[in-house]
Design an enzyme around this catalytic site. Structure first.
Site, PDB file in Angstrom:
ATOM      1  N   MET A  87       0.799  -1.221   0.000  1.00  0.00           N
ATOM      2  CA  MET A  87       0.000   0.000   0.000  1.00  0.00           C
ATOM      3  C   MET A  87       0.838   1.281   0.000  1.00  0.00           C
ATOM      4  O   MET A  87       0.317   2.357   0.278  1.00  0.00           O
ATOM      5  CB  MET A  87      -0.980  -0.017   1.178  1.00  0.00           C
ATOM      6  CG  MET A  87      -1.959  -1.184   1.135  1.00  0.00           C
ATOM      7  SD  MET A  87      -2.806  -1.426  -0.461  1.00  0.00           S
ATOM      8  CE  MET A  87      -4.058  -0.155  -0.338  1.00  0.00           C
ATOM      9  N   ASN A 104       1.701  -5.678 -10.345  1.00  0.00           N
ATOM     10  CA  ASN A 104       0.804  -5.279  -9.261  1.00  0.00           C
ATOM     11  C   ASN A 104      -0.581  -5.850  -9.526  1.00  0.00           C
ATOM     12  O   ASN A 104      -0.987  -5.994 -10.682  1.00  0.00           O
ATOM     13  CB  ASN A 104       0.711  -3.754  -9.188  1.00  0.00           C
ATOM     14  CG  ASN A 104      -0.165  -3.291  -8.034  1.00  0.00           C
ATOM     15  OD1 ASN A 104      -0.107  -3.846  -6.921  1.00  0.00           O
ATOM     16  ND2 ASN A 104      -1.000  -2.290  -8.271  1.00  0.00           N
ATOM     17  N   HIS A 106      -4.563  -4.989  -8.662  1.00  0.00           N
ATOM     18  CA  HIS A 106      -5.372  -3.846  -8.207  1.00  0.00           C
ATOM     19  C   HIS A 106      -6.851  -4.249  -8.210  1.00  0.00           C
ATOM     20  O   HIS A 106      -7.324  -4.861  -9.178  1.00  0.00           O
ATOM     21  CB  HIS A 106      -5.149  -2.648  -9.136  1.00  0.00           C
ATOM     22  CG  HIS A 106      -5.905  -1.439  -8.702  1.00  0.00           C
ATOM     23  ND1 HIS A 106      -5.492  -0.645  -7.645  1.00  0.00           N
ATOM     24  CD2 HIS A 106      -7.067  -0.913  -9.144  1.00  0.00           C
ATOM     25  CE1 HIS A 106      -6.370   0.327  -7.478  1.00  0.00           C
ATOM     26  NE2 HIS A 106      -7.339   0.198  -8.370  1.00  0.00           N
ATOM     27  N   SER A 133      -7.494  -6.379 -11.617  1.00  0.00           N
ATOM     28  CA  SER A 133      -6.580  -6.283 -12.764  1.00  0.00           C
ATOM     29  C   SER A 133      -5.154  -6.552 -12.305  1.00  0.00           C
ATOM     30  O   SER A 133      -4.752  -6.097 -11.227  1.00  0.00           O
ATOM     31  CB  SER A 133      -6.590  -4.858 -13.350  1.00  0.00           C
ATOM     32  OG  SER A 133      -7.898  -4.411 -13.610  1.00  0.00           O
ATOM     33  N   THR A 138       4.331   1.062 -13.771  1.00  0.00           N
ATOM     34  CA  THR A 138       5.090   2.154 -14.387  1.00  0.00           C
ATOM     35  C   THR A 138       4.939   3.358 -13.464  1.00  0.00           C
ATOM     36  O   THR A 138       4.287   3.264 -12.419  1.00  0.00           O
ATOM     37  CB  THR A 138       4.534   2.492 -15.789  1.00  0.00           C
ATOM     38  OG1 THR A 138       3.174   2.901 -15.641  1.00  0.00           O
ATOM     39  CG2 THR A 138       4.614   1.305 -16.738  1.00  0.00           C
ATOM     40  N   LEU A 141       0.563   5.999 -11.352  1.00  0.00           N
ATOM     41  CA  LEU A 141      -0.051   5.166 -10.310  1.00  0.00           C
ATOM     42  C   LEU A 141      -1.240   4.367 -10.858  1.00  0.00           C
ATOM     43  O   LEU A 141      -2.199   4.948 -11.383  1.00  0.00           O
ATOM     44  CB  LEU A 141      -0.517   6.053  -9.147  1.00  0.00           C
ATOM     45  CG  LEU A 141      -1.130   5.309  -7.961  1.00  0.00           C
ATOM     46  CD1 LEU A 141      -0.114   4.417  -7.280  1.00  0.00           C
ATOM     47  CD2 LEU A 141      -1.748   6.281  -6.974  1.00  0.00           C
ATOM     48  N   ASP A 142      -1.162   3.044 -10.731  1.00  0.00           N
ATOM     49  CA  ASP A 142      -2.189   2.121 -11.239  1.00  0.00           C
ATOM     50  C   ASP A 142      -2.464   2.344 -12.728  1.00  0.00           C
ATOM     51  O   ASP A 142      -3.557   2.019 -13.223  1.00  0.00           O
ATOM     52  CB  ASP A 142      -3.509   2.254 -10.437  1.00  0.00           C
ATOM     53  CG  ASP A 142      -3.317   1.919  -8.956  1.00  0.00           C
ATOM     54  OD1 ASP A 142      -2.475   1.066  -8.653  1.00  0.00           O
ATOM     55  OD2 ASP A 142      -4.003   2.534  -8.121  1.00  0.00           O
TER      56      ASP A 142
END
Ligand code: GAR
Length: 202
Positions: A87, A104, A106, A133, A138, A141-142
């Site tokens: 987080m 990641n 999400h 997902s 990168t 963010l998200d």
């Protein structure tokens, strides 16, 4: 392939990855947590995986914290960094150092609902569908290229809690599947917006 897993909390995704590790050719070199009390640390310890807790309070800047993270991960010499409920926002220093090697998961159907409180926001918006997902990390963010998603229905009686549970169940299937593609060298990050699976743009 050797990997490090970064967590901050319960670690149910970590547990799923541990349970699938043999079948997806993954060797978990260490679990690193930004939270000393994360249940995920106990999950890792119970199967003798090395754990680290890095206390962000002792670093003056986020970059200094991330440099410590980089030095631990460099020593482990891993091919993959898996964010599983981590987080903290990673700094560009970290992301560039490990470019193309960070995944990641999400809890939303990206590009919808980046950031926090995704389940609540999807319910308030009266969405019919929601999900999870997996994407390459990168600087945005998200916002890195999405690799694969799982969809769940939102029913009229769903609450944040019931929806989170449904999404997590899907995450536990989705993440090992994508990690397996990565360990088989089938996944590549081409640039900030593009990833490929078996050479085909996703
Ligand atoms: C998961 O739902 C994951 O998608 C989400 O946190 C949860 C962690 O659960 N990640 C994020 O929100 C990242 N921004 P877990 O600790 O039980 O795996």
């Amino acid at each position: 392939m050797k990997a490090v897993i970064l967590i901050s909390g319960n670690g149910t995704n970590l547990q799923s990855i541990i349970d699938h590790a043999d079948s997806i050719n993954l060797e978990i070199s260490a679990v690193i947590s930004s939270n000393k009390k994360a249940l995920g640390l106990k999950r890792a310890e119970s199967v003798n995986i090395n754990t680290h807790f890095i206390d962000s309070n002792i670093f003056i800047t986020k970059e200094a914290f991330d440099r410590e993270l980089i030095s631990i991960i460099d020593r482990l010499d891993v091919g993959l960094i898996i964010l599983a409920g981590y987080m903290k926002i990673l700094s560009p220093i970290f992301i560039h150092h490990f470019s193309g090697k960070i995944l990641n998961i999400h809890p939303s159907l990206l590009p919808k609902y980046r950031g926090l409180n995704t389940h609540k926001r999807a319910i308030i918006a009266l969405e019919k569908h929601h999900g999870a997902s997996v994407h390459f990390v990168t600087e945005e963010l998200d916002g890195g290229p999405v690799i694969s998603q799982e969809i769940v229905d939102i029913n009229t009686n769903d609450t944040e809690t019931t929806l989170a549970k449904k999404v997590l169940e899907k995450e536990h299937i989705l993440y090992p599947k994508v990690i397996n593609w990565y360990t088989q060298n089938r996944l590549k990050l081409i640039n900030e917006n593009t990833a490929t699976l078996d050479g085909k743009i996703l």
